[in-house]
Design an enzyme around this catalytic site. Structure first.
Site, PDB file in Angstrom:
ATOM      1  N   LYS A 114     -16.398   6.741  24.877  1.00 55.95           N
ATOM      2  CA  LYS A 114     -17.763   6.392  24.450  1.00 55.95           C
ATOM      3  C   LYS A 114     -18.606   7.622  24.149  1.00 55.95           C
ATOM      4  CE  LYS A 114     -18.163   1.731  25.969  1.00 55.95           C
ATOM      5  NZ  LYS A 114     -18.902   0.666  26.609  1.00 55.95           N
ATOM      6  N   LYS A 208      -8.888  -1.919  20.825  1.00 59.47           N
ATOM      7  CA  LYS A 208      -9.332  -3.176  21.422  1.00 59.47           C
ATOM      8  C   LYS A 208     -10.506  -3.775  20.638  1.00 59.47           C
ATOM      9  CE  LYS A 208     -12.872  -2.066  24.779  1.00 59.47           C
ATOM     10  NZ  LYS A 208     -13.573  -2.556  25.937  1.00 59.47           N
ATOM     11  N   LYS A 211     -17.478  -4.754  21.108  1.00 59.70           N
ATOM     12  CA  LYS A 211     -18.817  -5.078  20.594  1.00 59.70           C
ATOM     13  C   LYS A 211     -19.341  -3.982  19.692  1.00 59.70           C
ATOM     14  CE  LYS A 211     -20.318  -7.095  24.948  1.00 59.70           C
ATOM     15  NZ  LYS A 211     -20.326  -6.292  26.177  1.00 59.70           N
TER      16      LYS A 211
HETATM   17  N1  AQP Z   1     -10.861  -6.587  23.733  1.00 60.18           N
HETATM   18  C1  AQP Z   1     -10.934  -7.083  24.965  1.00 60.18           C
HETATM   19  N2  AQP Z   1      -9.905  -7.803  25.458  1.00 60.18           N
HETATM   20  C2  AQP Z   1      -9.969  -8.327  26.712  1.00 60.18           C
HETATM   21  N3  AQP Z   1     -11.046  -8.170  27.524  1.00 60.18           N
HETATM   22  C3  AQP Z   1     -12.081  -7.461  27.068  1.00 60.18           C
HETATM   23  N4  AQP Z   1     -13.284  -7.133  27.605  1.00 60.18           N
HETATM   24  C4  AQP Z   1     -13.987  -6.392  26.722  1.00 60.18           C
HETATM   25  N5  AQP Z   1     -13.274  -6.222  25.579  1.00 60.18           N
HETATM   26  C5  AQP Z   1     -12.086  -6.882  25.773  1.00 60.18           C
HETATM   27  C6  AQP Z   1     -13.707  -7.547  28.934  1.00 60.18           C
HETATM   28  O1  AQP Z   1     -14.965  -8.194  28.827  1.00 60.18           O
HETATM   29  C7  AQP Z   1     -15.719  -7.948  30.020  1.00 60.18           C
HETATM   30  C8  AQP Z   1     -17.091  -7.536  29.663  1.00 60.18           C
HETATM   31  O2  AQP Z   1     -17.078  -6.311  28.991  1.00 60.18           O
HETATM   32  P1  AQP Z   1     -18.386  -5.428  28.927  1.00 60.18           P
HETATM   33  O3  AQP Z   1     -19.282  -5.944  27.908  1.00 60.18           O
HETATM   34  O4  AQP Z   1     -19.016  -5.335  30.242  1.00 60.18           O
HETATM   35  O5  AQP Z   1     -17.829  -4.007  28.621  1.00 60.18           O
HETATM   36  P2  AQP Z   1     -16.767  -3.463  27.609  1.00 60.18           P
HETATM   37  O6  AQP Z   1     -15.427  -3.576  28.222  1.00 60.18           O
HETATM   38  O7  AQP Z   1     -17.234  -2.096  27.280  1.00 60.18           O
HETATM   39  O8  AQP Z   1     -16.876  -4.450  26.355  1.00 60.18           O
HETATM   40  P3  AQP Z   1     -16.768  -4.161  24.819  1.00 60.18           P
HETATM   41  O9  AQP Z   1     -16.875  -5.477  24.172  1.00 60.18           O
HETATM   42  O10 AQP Z   1     -15.611  -3.349  24.469  1.00 60.18           O
HETATM   43  O11 AQP Z   1     -18.080  -3.363  24.505  1.00 60.18           O
HETATM   44  P4  AQP Z   1     -18.273  -1.906  23.929  1.00 60.18           P
HETATM   45  O12 AQP Z   1     -17.896  -1.957  22.500  1.00 60.18           O
HETATM   46  O13 AQP Z   1     -19.740  -1.688  24.146  1.00 60.18           O
HETATM   47  O14 AQP Z   1     -17.393  -1.000  24.746  1.00 60.18           O
HETATM   48  C9  AQP Z   1     -14.950  -6.913  30.837  1.00 60.18           C
HETATM   49  O15 AQP Z   1     -14.264  -7.575  31.885  1.00 60.18           O
HETATM   50  C10 AQP Z   1     -13.967  -6.351  29.841  1.00 60.18           C
HETATM   51  O16 AQP Z   1     -12.786  -5.934  30.492  1.00 60.18           O
END
Ligand code: AQP
Length: 345
Positions: A114, A208, A211
């Site tokens: 990040k 992966k 968001k």
């Molecule tokens: N691609 C994914 N596959 C399976 N699980 C996922 N999670 C996120 N992406 C995937 C799971 O969703 C939960 C919430 O995630 P979060 O919003 O708290 O944080 P994150 O993992 O940083 O989510 P993103 O969507 O990938 O956001 P950005 O782009 O901001 O980094 C967690 O349990 C995560 O494991």
């Protein structure tokens, strides 16, 4: 057993909630309710580790809450709230900042990804994110944490922090009436074996679904309508070969593997069963079947989400009630931490 089983997990209100969040986390949260007491948190303190527009943030907090409720989380039987309401998260995180070591945090791959090349410009909060995550879980002395695979490293760090706290303060823990064998904090277990622990981007099967991906075509949003879902699946990157009949045939075919994984998770079946049905089919046959399935699985959730998001008074009431019930658990734990650490109160 020293610690009562309790589930804690959270989702960041950073917008663009997607199928990966749903299959990797939220769907699992719903299932855990049948067997455990659960606390589900909209982690707004985590969200501001990268810049958030204050007006959008409020909407996004309500959106994640609506997704929890629309997916089937029961806010009366369990607890749903937003993190910043319960000050004990930040309070315990400070203590954990003084327990965790710089070297441990330096190894966190999410920070490296990040922060990118411009590490000097990343917020201190982004670096310290995992100590706050440890506090989120341990302020309830939660034992089980359903998360996607990407969060496994942070969970391991939470266990290390709990272990070090238990060791560093073992005499004070015993002096405050706790069994020194158990320690004060449990070592929380990650539960990563959800329906699809790692959903990949529709544009690149090696990344992966996320968001923050600039391409909206990389993810299926939880508020996407049927046309958007069908179009994104139609445009999803694939290779020219037909689907194999056996799992080994998906090796080195990340995009094909991802679409089969998504199908299996949405249909509550195995990848092998999907290949049994679609082995030999071209993507021109498989993609429309996947689109139909995704629309029928997600549209009840997205319809309900939209209804709930229009009722902000209801959502805000759920969060307020959940915050009060969460505080009732967290405050006594934090008071005991203060006694153990040696603060006067
Ligand atoms: N691609 C994914 N596959 C399976 N699980 C996922 N999670 C996120 N992406 C995937 C799971 O969703 C939960 C919430 O995630 P979060 O919003 O708290 O944080 P994150 O993992 O940083 O989510 P993103 O969507 O990938 O956001 P950005 O782009 O901001 O980094 C967690 O349990 C995560 O494991």
């Amino acid at each position: 057993m020293a610690f009562k089983p309790l589930v804690f997990s959270g989702v960041q209100p950073t917008g663009n909630l997607h199928l990966g969040n749903y299959l990797g986390a939220i769907k699992r949260f719903v299932e855990m309710q049948a067997t455990h007491d659960c606390i589900y948190c909209v982690v707004d303190l985590h969200a501001i580790t990268v810049w958030q527009d204050p007006v959008e943030l409020k909407k996004q907090i309500r959106e994640v809450t609506a997704a929890f409720l629309a997916a089937g989380i029961d806010p009366k039987a369990h607890i749903v709230f937003n993190q910043s309401r319960v000050v004990e998260h930040a309070e315990l995180a400070w203590v954990f900042n003084c327990v965790a070591r710089m070297g441990w945090l330096n190894r966190m791959t999410q920070f490296k990804e990040k922060a990118g090349k411009d590490r000097e410009n990343a917020s201190v909060g982004l670096f310290a994110y995992p100590t706050l995550m440890a506090a989120d879980i341990l302020v309830y002395r939660a034992t089980h944490v359903p998360v996607g695979e990407d969060q496994k490293q942070h969970l391991e760090l939470a266990r290390d922090i709990a272990q070090k706290f238990n060791n560093d303060f073992s005499a004070a823990i015993a002096a405050n009436g706790h069994d020194p064998e158990d320690g004060f904090f449990p070592l929380p277990e990650p539960l990563t074996q959800g329906p699809a622990p790692r959903v990949m981007s529709l544009r690149d099967g090696t990344k992966k679904m996320s968001k923050s991906d600039p391409s909206d075509y990389s993810r299926i949003g939880l508020t996407d309508d049927a046309d958007a879902i069908a179009q994104k699946i139609r445009k999803a990157r694939t290779d020219p070969d037909a689907l194999p009949s056996e799992l080994e045939g998906l090796k080195d075919r990340p995009e094909a593997d991802n679409l089969v994984t998504i199908y299996a998770a949405l249909a509550d079946t195995s990848r092998a069963a999907v290949l049994k049905e679609f082995g030999g089919s071209q993507f021109s046959t498989f993609k429309p079947a996947l689109a139909d399935l995704a629309v029928s699985a997600l549209s009840p959730v997205s319809t309900r989400m939209r209804e709930l998001m229009a009722d902000t008074a209801y959502i805000d009431g759920v969060l307020k009630d959940g915050g009060e019930r969460a505080t009732a658990i967290a405050r006594p734990v934090m008071d005991q931490v203060k006694d153990i650490v040696g603060f006067l109160r």
